[in-house]
Design a protein around this motif. Sequence first.
Motif, PDB file in Angstrom:
ATOM      1  N   ASN A  36      -8.492  -3.760 -17.648  1.00 16.90           N
ATOM      2  CA  ASN A  36      -7.345  -4.487 -18.553  1.00 16.90           C
ATOM      3  C   ASN A  36      -6.147  -3.409 -18.725  1.00 16.90           C
ATOM      4  N   GLU A  37      -6.491  -2.076 -19.069  1.00 18.73           N
ATOM      5  CA  GLU A  37      -5.539  -1.204 -19.518  1.00 18.73           C
ATOM      6  C   GLU A  37      -4.530  -0.908 -18.299  1.00 18.73           C
ATOM      7  N   THR A  38      -5.516  -0.531 -17.302  1.00 21.27           N
ATOM      8  CA  THR A  38      -4.780  -0.444 -15.942  1.00 21.27           C
ATOM      9  C   THR A  38      -3.635  -1.429 -15.469  1.00 21.27           C
ATOM     10  N   LEU A  39      -4.263  -2.642 -15.679  1.00 15.75           N
ATOM     11  CA  LEU A  39      -3.442  -3.743 -15.415  1.00 15.75           C
ATOM     12  C   LEU A  39      -2.278  -4.059 -15.992  1.00 15.75           C
ATOM     13  N   TYR A  40      -2.456  -3.703 -17.680  1.00 15.75           N
ATOM     14  CA  TYR A  40      -1.250  -3.653 -18.303  1.00 15.75           C
ATOM     15  C   TYR A  40      -0.191  -2.460 -18.096  1.00 15.75           C
ATOM     16  N   LEU A  41      -0.709  -1.419 -17.893  1.00 16.09           N
ATOM     17  CA  LEU A  41       0.071  -0.379 -17.450  1.00 16.09           C
ATOM     18  C   LEU A  41       0.817  -0.813 -16.105  1.00 16.09           C
ATOM     19  N   LYS A  42      -0.097  -1.161 -15.126  1.00 14.70           N
ATOM     20  CA  LYS A  42       0.670  -1.525 -13.556  1.00 14.70           C
ATOM     21  C   LYS A  42       1.934  -2.384 -14.058  1.00 14.70           C
ATOM     22  N   VAL A  43       1.397  -3.594 -14.847  1.00 16.29           N
ATOM     23  CA  VAL A  43       2.506  -4.646 -15.309  1.00 16.29           C
ATOM     24  C   VAL A  43       3.846  -3.874 -15.655  1.00 16.29           C
ATOM     25  N   LEU A  44       3.538  -2.806 -16.506  1.00 21.22           N
ATOM     26  CA  LEU A  44       4.698  -2.091 -17.237  1.00 21.22           C
ATOM     27  C   LEU A  44       5.361  -1.390 -16.206  1.00 21.22           C
ATOM     28  N   ASP A  45       4.701  -0.750 -15.162  1.00 24.45           N
ATOM     29  CA  ASP A  45       5.358   0.189 -14.386  1.00 24.45           C
ATOM     30  C   ASP A  45       6.197  -0.625 -13.330  1.00 24.45           C
ATOM     31  N   ALA A  46       5.550  -1.790 -13.143  1.00 22.89           N
ATOM     32  CA  ALA A  46       6.257  -2.601 -11.947  1.00 22.89           C
ATOM     33  C   ALA A  46       7.623  -3.085 -12.376  1.00 22.89           C
ATOM     34  N   LEU A  47       7.788  -3.085 -13.721  1.00 25.26           N
ATOM     35  CA  LEU A  47       9.111  -3.848 -14.111  1.00 25.26           C
ATOM     36  C   LEU A  47      10.096  -2.981 -13.902  1.00 25.26           C
TER      37      LEU A  47
END
Length: 591
Positions: A36-47
């Motif tokens: 989940n953490e990775t997912l959230y980070l990925k979301v933040l990085d993709a923005l």
Amino acid sequence: VNDQNIQPSNELKELRSQITELERKNQELSKQIRANETLYLKVLDALPINIFLEDREGHTLFANEQACKLNGITLDELIGKTVFDFFPKQIAEINRAVDLDVWRQRKLITREVPANFNNQEFHMFTGKTIIHVNESNEEFLLGFGLDITDRVRAEKLIEHMAYHDALTDLPNRWYINSYFEHFQSKSNDPSVFGLILLDLDHFKVINDSLGHDAGNLLLKEVSQRLQKVADNSGGILARLGGDEFLFLVPELPSEEEITPICEKIMQVLLEPVSIYGQKLNISASIGISLYPKDGKYLDTLMKNADLAMYGSKDKGRSCYSLFHPIMKKQAIERMDLEILLREALIKKEFFLQYQPKIILKTGQISGMEALIRWKNSELLLYPDSFIHIAEESDLIIPIGEWVIREACKQCKKWHNEGFDQLTVSVNLSPKQFQRQNLEDLIVSALEESGLSPQALELELTEGTLMERPEDAVIILQNLKKLGIKISIDDFGTGFSSLNYLRLFPIDTLKIDQSFIKDLEREQANATIASAVISLAHSLLINVVAEGIENEEQFDFLLAGKCDYGQGYFFYKPQNASEIGQILHDRTPQLV
Ligand code: C2E
Ligand code: MG
Ligand code: MG
């Protein structure tokens, strides 16, 4: 020892398996949490937004990929740093002040700010707010920034375009409007504000004969020269459209100070402009109005400068005039003239005079030029005083139609009286020429009068033909098919291209009076007249010299093989009855 005591009990087994199960679940959960953490980070990085987290002291705790990219450093380098480590002190202080404000207000604060990352200018939409984590009772400052550089740039460009002229990039009318509004709202000092309106002389002729591209080049060159005057005089130069420029001179120490600026403007225009290797002489007519004397509003000031500018045109162009209230009166008279002109047609106040055209070699009269006159109550008015108003108001169409019909009728009368070789020439205005049914009109005038087409000649100026030369060739060809003749009037005053002269089906060239005038004293005029004659003859075109006033001119033109002549030396324009008398008196000399 009882063996049974060493054997694990069933409960223990059960407990063990439960522990294993729990450990497995725990592992799964941590894996899930990490995922989940990775997912959230990925979301933040993709923005495509930079996002960062700071503690109360402004230390960076987290930044997404975009934030690192924009700052040009890695996350590791960013962690623990404050704005003071990245930005110049002054900008960092502003940043920190906003942070403290957000900590105090505890709500989202957004701003649009210029920013510099990696030595590159950006425009950012930024926001900062406080987030509270209940579980740990911790608080962080969350910041984000959206790169809106492109949008801001586009907005700036659009704004620039709205307030500037596309061709010259000079301020336009809207710019001047808002400038003036601003000036008025803040101005309470008694200084004079000067408005100089400038209109290039004969720009239309240049545009028509050399084409729009040449016209545009000329405007650019002129705007550059004027800009220099503006820079030196603290004025603002604007282009209002076409060949009209406006000079604003704020804070003039006194009214007199405006004249040296006008002198300077005239001076920079003196030097000929070179366009496509051709040197063009230019000049401008200038009108001046002064704030607050000649008006408190821009509208009034512009109108009055315009009236003053027309005053300069009337004075023979290439000069400047200050607005005077009498000009308003004259403008009203002009309007009255238009109303009178409209009535003149109905009241039949127009009449034609005729000026004989002489065959220089034999002295015979070969034809007449019809020239319009206006009898307005007791006043006899000549075309120079009203034709331009007729053209501006479209009244020239019905007036011109009347001239053609009247001239044909009169010429037919003379034919009936035995002078059946006479031709009649009619002057056409540009508007008449561009009108679609000119052919129909000619056919109808010829039918109505019974005049043979060979007896009618139309006089057109170079300007009229060169406005749209390709179209002109076709219109002329169609007119020629009717059997009538075509002549170019005032030749030498426009910018005819020789190529077109060859294409136009022309019968006659009329050398402009200005070249005949002083021909006996002005070598240049004599040379031009001779050149036009030989040019025309090489194209098998006849030549008429207009405005012959004395014997020397006549002798020169006769020797120079000019075919025809017109002028006070032979006859002044006269009424049809007087011309009839002349014809009868001269009968033996006629062919
Ligand atoms: P234009 O067609 O070039 O006519 C020649 C002008 O020179 C006439 O002025 C004539 O009276 C004048 N003129 C003739 N001989 C001499 C001379 O020896 N010395 C001097 N100084 N002048 C001479 P006018 O009648 O005042 O006409 C001026 C212009 O008005 C004409 O120039 C023509 O372009 C225009 N015009 C005249 N009648 C009409 C018309 O019915 N329709 C249109 N559209 N224009 C007309
Ligand atoms: Mg004429
Ligand atoms: Mg003429």
